[in-house]
Enzyme design. Sequence first.
Site, PDB file in Angstrom:
ATOM      1  N   CYS A 188       0.808  -1.220   0.000  1.00 40.18           N
ATOM      2  CA  CYS A 188       0.000   0.000   0.000  1.00 40.18           C
ATOM      3  C   CYS A 188       0.842   1.273   0.000  1.00 40.18           C
ATOM      4  CB  CYS A 188      -0.971  -0.011   1.180  1.00 40.18           C
ATOM      5  SG  CYS A 188      -0.206   0.088   2.822  1.00 40.18           S
ATOM      6  N   HIS A 232      -2.727   1.135   6.841  1.00 39.46           N
ATOM      7  CA  HIS A 232      -3.018   1.043   5.404  1.00 39.46           C
ATOM      8  C   HIS A 232      -3.264   2.446   4.860  1.00 39.46           C
ATOM      9  CE1 HIS A 232      -4.273  -0.929   1.688  1.00 39.46           C
ATOM     10  NE2 HIS A 232      -5.265  -0.050   1.612  1.00 39.46           N
ATOM     11  N   ASN A 277      -5.706   1.932  -4.317  1.00 41.76           N
ATOM     12  CA  ASN A 277      -4.831   1.382  -3.276  1.00 41.76           C
ATOM     13  C   ASN A 277      -4.337   0.002  -3.677  1.00 41.76           C
ATOM     14  OD1 ASN A 277      -6.514  -0.740  -1.127  1.00 41.76           O
ATOM     15  ND2 ASN A 277      -7.663   0.326  -2.716  1.00 41.76           N
TER      16      ASN A 277
END
Length: 244
Positions: free
Chosen positions: A150, A201, A213
């Site tokens: 990520c 994240h 993402n």
Amino acid sequence: MNVIRALLTTLAFSTTASAATYYTVQPGDSLATVAQKANMEPATVLKLNGLTSTTLQVGQKLNLTPSAFAKAAPAKAQATVTTPTAAPTAPQTVVNAPKTPATSAKPVAKTSTAPVVTPSGSSAYIRSAANRFLGIRYVLGGTGGRGIDCSGYTLQVFRTLGINLPRTAYAQWRSGVAVSSRNLRAGDLVFFNTTGRTASHVGIYLGNGMMANANSYQGRTVIEPLFSNKYWASRYIGARRVLS
């Protein structure tokens, strides 16, 4: 190389006296790749281990015994939400055009404390930059063409915009300036708590309720809904603006 990789995968599996099979998470593993090795669905691995997050940690032991699934305690209701089985309502655009792996970038002091002006802050400009790295497979710790995670994804996208972000999601959480969810705009970094710790994240808001993402569950970089997806909406913790 393939022989060595196969040997490492074999060693990662262990069997106890009760015939239960366990797998030790290796660098580069994701939920999708582990499930594939065990010939299971990712959702089955989640329920079998009582996991509420799709994020795996290197060294983590996973129970991959098929027969144990029937005896496993029902997963928490939240686990049903954690697996984005409800497909995004908006179409996803995938461009298989990974860049050559780049060396990890060092944080730039000015970038981490104040917004940076770019040639264009339009939604189309941001989406074009994000699209360059869509479709790359998810690999924990990856930053390039062979795999990306990520924060590696956001690092590469913003590098094309002339901005050097710190390497980790937590460090990126400390960059730029805070933005209210009511004032989000394309290019804002959006953060989530998926493992019980702050900013585990990160994604890129693209406007119209969508974000880009590196999704460990889907095993690749994608565009998907943000607040209309219960999994992400329930774990959203805030946004930071590094573009102005």
